[in-house]
Design an enzyme around this catalytic site. Structure first.
Site, short mmCIF file in Angstrom:
data_model
loop_
_atom_site.label_atom_id
_atom_site.label_comp_id
_atom_site.label_asym_id
_atom_site.label_seq_id
_atom_site.Cartn_x
_atom_site.Cartn_y
_atom_site.Cartn_z
N PHE A 1 39.27 36.39 45.31
CA PHE A 1 38.39 36.45 46.48
C PHE A 1 38.98 37.25 47.63
O PHE A 1 38.26 37.77 48.47
CB PHE A 1 38.04 35.03 46.94
CG PHE A 1 39.03 34.37 47.86
CD1 PHE A 1 38.88 34.43 49.23
CD2 PHE A 1 40.10 33.66 47.35
CE1 PHE A 1 39.77 33.80 50.08
CE2 PHE A 1 41.00 33.02 48.19
CZ PHE A 1 40.84 33.10 49.56
N LYS A 2 40.31 37.40 47.64
CA LYS A 2 40.94 38.15 48.74
C LYS A 2 40.46 39.60 48.78
O LYS A 2 40.49 40.24 49.84
CB LYS A 2 42.46 38.10 48.61
CG LYS A 2 43.04 36.69 48.52
CD LYS A 2 42.86 35.91 49.80
CE LYS A 2 43.40 34.49 49.70
NZ LYS A 2 44.86 34.40 49.66
N ASP A 3 40.02 40.13 47.64
CA ASP A 3 39.54 41.52 47.61
C ASP A 3 38.36 41.73 48.55
O ASP A 3 38.20 42.82 49.12
CB ASP A 3 39.09 41.90 46.19
CG ASP A 3 40.25 42.08 45.23
OD1 ASP A 3 41.29 42.63 45.64
OD2 ASP A 3 40.10 41.68 44.06
#
Length: 464
Positions: free
Chosen positions: A111-113
């Site tokens: 999800f950090k992307d």
């Protein structure tokens, strides 16, 4: 709109200066002076937008028009061009009450992307506009580092150094960071845990002379743009739920470590998104669950788990919540944070605990429960959860009420945590992008948890 510090000793800043500041110069965290309200009519208009269109609408409320619309659109288009789903964050329905928001379709499968691909483009844009070198410094429990490196690798005018806890991330997480051989990337594998790495990062940003001399910029969720970018998918996910003539209350279950992702949901709710329950899902490092249930915020014994990205005891973004919980009183925030530093804990009254429980519910899943749910959901729904997502599903099962719908966040692809999946006697097929990592050489410096030695390596890297 201007931005201020949770501790009240930073002059109001514009959007770009706020992002560049990262950690506030007084040691606090930057937040908007006022949260914009989105009306029901506007929410209805937004409900039909694509993810990229929605991103532009949300950001337009916060950027003070400092970034021309065409420039912002170009950054957004570039940020999500590498995502494997045209929806960016697609929603899958598993049963009548559970939906999964898949946040792992970016280049590093986490999800950090979603936020960090944009931050990479933003920093590159600012570097060119201001003709300045940007030195990014960050700590990771696994996913942030890979996503941040992917977002800025090879970009002119940017260098990035990431600290990660040695042998306390998954093998795929380690490989995603350390197989990058670009000259503008330095990986420090620190003999310690994530909290050790994060503490050192905060200390360097709090050293204003060091921060200014080396032009340091933050990539962690202490940076408000991370929070804002993540808030977009709360709106997007909510709009994907098809409601009939009798709409149900919609909850969100979020695997949580550093409190950034769940705070993004808190921000979206303050803006007017009608989320019913914000459910904090943790693992055995359950400081946030204990706070919600007992009113005591106190780091406990660190435990390595199958969900290492959540192996965190001190949650940076908790201070942002405290600011709003304490009625936007910066002096009280400072007093609470001093109590945490000096006494090792924050304790609130029984009356205040009721208010916290109106904002959040929480559940901490054990390693055993996480593995059990991975097996169960694979068998019943043919859907493979990663161990962090399993914690979110555990919290959904514990906290979701009758006649309520829950959107549980899938924060990582299961291929990133095959060590846990194998314990469930499940054999998964790795995506090609992950499979090829195992044949690459690694580039990292294993270093003791020694501040002087780490700073020495930082300075040498930034000044070369």
């Amino acid at each position: 709109m201007k931005y201020i510090s949770t501790r009240g000793h930073v002059a109001p800043q514009g959007f770009i200066d706020t992002v560049l500041m990262g950690l506030a110069d007084d040691g606090g965290l930057m937040i908007p002076e006022k949260i914009p309200h989105v009306s029901a009519a506007t929410l209805k208009e937004w409900s039909t937008l694509s993810y990229k269109e929605l991103f532009l609408q949300v950001f337009s409320l916060y950027t003070n028009e400092e970034i021309p619309k065409e420039d912002l659109k170009e950054m957004v288009d570039k940020s999500y061009a590498s995502f494997r789903s045209p929806e960016v964050t697609p929603v899958k329905q598993l049963n009548d009450s559970l939906y999964i928001l898949e946040l792992f379709h970016g280049p590093t499968f986490a999800f950090k992307d979603v936020a960090l691909q944009f931050m990479g483009e933003f920093y590159s844009y600012v570097s060119k506009k201001q003709n300045k070198i940007i030195h990014i410094l960050g700590a990771t429990s696994g996913d942030t580092g890979a996503a941040a490196i992917q977002g800025v690798r090879g970009k002119e005018g940017i260098k990035i150094c990431i600290l990660h806890p040695h042998e306390k991330v998954s093998k795929v997480q380690e490989l995603q960071m350390t197989t990058v051989d670009d000259k503008n990337v330095l990986n420090l594998s620190v003999k310690g845990n994530f909290d050790d790495c994060q503490k050192l990062i905060k200390e360097q940003f709090a050293d204003l002379d060091f921060k200014s001399k080396h032009n340091l910029r933050a990539i962690n969720s202490i940076n408000f743009v991370r929070i804002l970018a993540q808030s977009v998918y709360y709106f997007y996910a909510y709009f994907q739920i098809e409601q009939g003539d009798q709409p149900k209350k919609v909850n969100v279950s979020v695997p949580s470590g550093n409190f950034g992702n769940i705070f993004s949901g808190f921000l979206a709710k303050m803006m007017g998104l009608p989320i019913h329950k914000l459910i904090i899902a943790t693992n055995e490092n359950n400081i946030l669950e204990r706070f919600v249930k007992s009113g005591e915020y106190k780091p406990g014994e660190f435990r390595s788990t199958h969900s290492p990205s959540m192996d965190i005891q001190v949650a940076s973004n908790f201070e942002r919540y405290l600011y709003y919980f304490l009625g936007q009183d910066a002096e009280k925030v400072s007093a609470y944070m001093n109590s945490l530093q000096n006494d090792g804990e924050i304790v609130i009254s029984a009356e205040d605990l009721v208010r916290v429980q109106n904002d959040f519910e929480a559940h901490g899943a054990s390693n055993e429960q996480g593995l059990q749910l991975i097996s169960t959901y694979k068998a019943e729904y043919d859907y493979l959860l990663d161990p962090h997502t399993a914690c979110g599903v555990a919290a959904y099962e514990e906290c979701n009420g009758e006649d309520e719908i829950c959107i549980s966040f899938a924060t990582a692809h299961p291929a990133k945590f095959n060590e846990a999946i194998e314990q469930c006697d499940i054999e998964q097929k790795f995506p090609a992008e992950i499979e090829q990592l195992f044949a690459k050489l690694q580039h990292q410096l294993v270093i003791d948890h020694n501040k002087e030695e780490i700073v020495k390596e930082l300075v040498a890297f930034y000044e070369q």
